[in-house]
Design an enzyme around this catalytic site. Structure first.
Site, mmCIF file in Angstrom:
data_model
loop_
_atom_site.group_PDB
_atom_site.id
_atom_site.type_symbol
_atom_site.label_atom_id
_atom_site.label_comp_id
_atom_site.label_asym_id
_atom_site.label_seq_id
_atom_site.Cartn_x
_atom_site.Cartn_y
_atom_site.Cartn_z
ATOM 1 N N LYS A 1 43.713 43.353 37.679
ATOM 2 C CA LYS A 1 42.455 43.554 37.944
ATOM 3 C C LYS A 1 42.447 45.038 38.856
ATOM 4 C CE LYS A 1 43.240 40.891 42.022
ATOM 5 N NZ LYS A 1 42.911 39.458 42.687
ATOM 6 N N ARG B 1 36.551 29.573 49.586
ATOM 7 C CA ARG B 1 36.044 30.700 48.893
ATOM 8 C C ARG B 1 35.545 30.322 47.391
ATOM 9 N NH1 ARG B 1 39.623 36.075 47.118
ATOM 10 N NH2 ARG B 1 40.701 34.693 45.886
ATOM 11 N N HIS C 1 44.335 28.815 45.182
ATOM 12 C CA HIS C 1 44.764 30.032 45.664
ATOM 13 C C HIS C 1 45.110 29.873 47.330
ATOM 14 C CE1 HIS C 1 45.266 34.424 45.583
ATOM 15 N NE2 HIS C 1 44.165 34.684 46.405
ATOM 16 N N ARG D 1 51.023 33.767 39.708
ATOM 17 C CA ARG D 1 50.116 34.950 39.491
ATOM 18 C C ARG D 1 50.306 36.156 40.285
ATOM 19 N NH1 ARG D 1 46.601 30.715 40.754
ATOM 20 N NH2 ARG D 1 46.341 31.760 42.715
ATOM 21 N N TYR E 1 35.523 69.783 59.906
ATOM 22 C CA TYR E 1 34.161 69.309 60.534
ATOM 23 C C TYR E 1 34.384 68.651 61.836
ATOM 24 C CZ TYR E 1 32.195 69.075 55.609
ATOM 25 O OH TYR E 1 31.651 69.379 54.438
ATOM 26 N N CYS F 1 38.431 65.774 54.494
ATOM 27 C CA CYS F 1 37.128 66.043 53.950
ATOM 28 C C CYS F 1 37.069 65.268 52.564
ATOM 29 C CB CYS F 1 36.711 67.454 53.893
ATOM 30 S SG CYS F 1 37.450 68.596 55.159
ATOM 31 N N MET F 2 35.635 65.255 52.003
ATOM 32 C CA MET F 2 35.522 64.650 50.687
ATOM 33 C C MET F 2 36.508 65.241 49.813
ATOM 34 S SD MET F 2 32.206 64.223 48.540
ATOM 35 C CE MET F 2 31.018 63.759 49.905
ATOM 36 N N ASP F 3 36.720 66.455 49.594
ATOM 37 C CA ASP F 3 37.489 67.057 48.506
ATOM 38 C C ASP F 3 38.800 67.954 48.941
ATOM 39 O OD1 ASP F 3 35.497 66.131 46.693
ATOM 40 O OD2 ASP F 3 34.361 67.926 47.677
HETATM 41 C C1 LIG Z 1 44.248 39.007 42.922
HETATM 42 C C2 LIG Z 1 44.818 37.724 42.624
HETATM 43 C C3 LIG Z 1 46.295 37.643 42.645
HETATM 44 C C4 LIG Z 1 47.439 38.445 43.030
HETATM 45 O O1 LIG Z 1 47.852 38.526 44.309
HETATM 46 P P1 LIG Z 1 48.990 39.411 44.756
HETATM 47 O O2 LIG Z 1 49.043 39.000 46.136
HETATM 48 O O3 LIG Z 1 48.503 40.674 44.572
HETATM 49 O O4 LIG Z 1 50.254 38.762 44.277
HETATM 50 C C5 LIG Z 1 46.513 35.945 42.305
HETATM 51 N N1 LIG Z 1 45.504 35.157 42.359
HETATM 52 C C6 LIG Z 1 44.273 35.255 42.355
HETATM 53 C C7 LIG Z 1 43.321 34.283 42.312
HETATM 54 C C8 LIG Z 1 43.808 36.649 42.901
HETATM 55 O O5 LIG Z 1 42.507 36.987 42.482
#
Ligand SMILES: *Cc1c(COP(=O)(O)O)cnc(C)c1O
Length: 369
Positions: free
Chosen positions: A36, A134, A163, A219, A262, A309-311
């Site tokens: 992601k 969550r 999670h 995951r 700045y 700065c921004m850039d």
């Molecule tokens: C982003 C995410 C992960 C990955 O977590 P890491 O700490 O980067 O390994 C695993 N499970 C869920 C549900 C997530 O949203």
């Protein structure tokens, strides 16, 4: 042609990190690669392809759009959208063969209805909230939810997951309680006749620090990018995959006493030679590094001076021997030991590597090795 401010991404490091995790986990535990947020800033499609080649079992994204982009790029691995699925994206998820999360019965009914209208079956993963508070069905409500799910004939329960909130601590009470609640939820599901969905709990830190949380699949995001997600990860051979580079675009001589940038938040204590780097907070180089960050030029660490700065960002090159335009400046280095590691840079900003990596903007070209 690309601008001389870029992120170098070592896809071989990512493939190797996957292999290192697979070695640690053994053959029975699958790996879902989390890509992601543009592959944590490394580039979602190239990372997805690298993980597919190196034997990942599944990919995880947060948005349906991300899943579609992977499908359009030709990636065929199973993809799980691990986030709230808006009702108006259910159709697209089905069309592109994305597996989706169910985190309450309302979502389940919505998906069931839409799948029914298309006369198709969609693979879903049930999210249990075991204490993160969550997303997900609360563990104690799982048994009754399972009764309702059993009636939804267009949902195939491909997985069940939760999670962890405090996974980086090996002896954490919170994790033990969460795992116990996950067990309770699984009993409820089995009682309702759901026998063998894929069970997955561990993120990167849990898969290393909590062997009992590995279940059927892990995951992993951060560890695949070579960042150590917890102390215990030092024993796994993880190689950081990303370096952030720019160059000296301009030299600026300032006299002792002159203010720079700045707000003139930096004032020259001596006659100085500054380098102007064409990278700023709009590229994801955090403004909180103003007067605090360092970059490496000609093998030497030099300080960021004035506000980012921004850039553009100014650095003090007075102590560099014959500084010149075109010199490479490293802002993040792909090494655990470097004071410019993502971890070190994140610490200096008061944040975590995830935020630094995902903050690198689309303006930064990713160059792949
Ligand atoms: C982003 C995410 C992960 C990955 O977590 P890491 O700490 O980067 O390994 C695993 N499970 C869920 C549900 C997530 O949203």
């Amino acid at each position: 042609m690309s601008r001389p401010t870029y992120a170098e991404v070592d896809l071989e490091a990512i493939r190797q990190n996957l292999r290192a995790l697979k070695t640690l986990l053994g053959p029975r535990v699958k790996v879902l690669g989390v890509i992601k947020a543009d592959g944590y800033g490394h580039g979602m499609v190239p990372v997805g392809r690298a993980l597919e080649e190196a034997g990942a079992d599944m990919l995880g994204v947060a948005l349906v759009e991300e899943g579609i982009e992977l499908r359009v790029a030709g990636i065929t691995l199973p993809i799980l959208v691990m986030n709230i699925l808006p009702a108006n994206e259910v159709g697209a998820a089905m069309e592109y063969g994305l597996q989706t999360m169910i985190d309450d019965l309302r979502t389940a009914r919505e998906i069931e209805d839409q799948a029914g209208r298309r006369d198709t079956v969609i693979q879903v993963h049930l999210k249990i909230d075991t204490g993160m508070n969550r997303l997900g069905i609360r563990s104690e409500d799982t048994a009754s939810a399972a009764e309702s799910l059993r009636e939804m004939k267009h949902l195939a329960l491909a997985g069940v997951y939760t999670h962890l909130a405090c996974a980086d601590d090996e002896n954490d009470e919170v994790t033990r309680r969460q795992l116990a609640r996950f067990d309770e939820a699984l009993r409820g599901l089995r009682a309702a006749g759901f026998q063998s969905p894929l069970l997955h709990v561990a993120n990167s830190s849990a898969l290393i620090a909590q062997p009992s949380a590995r279940f059927d699949m892990v995951r992993s995001g951060l560890a695949l990018y070579g960042i150590r997600p917890c102390r215990a990860a030092a024993r796994v051979n993880l190689r950081p995959a990303l370096a952030l580079k720019s160059h000296v675009a301009h030299l600026k001589r300032v006299h002792r006493g002159e203010g720079v940038g700045y707000g003139h938040t930096w004032r020259a204590q001596r006659d100085s030679i500054l380098g102007v780097l064409p990278i700023g907070y709009a590229d994801g180089y955090p403004r909180s590094l103003s007067n605090r960050g360092q970059v490496r030029v000609a093998g030497r660490l030099v300080p960021v001076v004035g506000t980012v700065c921004m850039d553009a960002t100014m650095v003090d090159l007075t102590d560099i021997e014959s500084p010149h335009v075109g010199q490479v400046a490293a802002l993040i280095e792909a090494s655990h030991e470097s004071p410019l590691s993502v971890e070190a840079v994140a610490r200096l900003c008061g944040t975590i590597p995830y935020e630094i990596l995902t903050g690198l903007s689309r303006r930064i070209p990713r160059l792949y090795r």
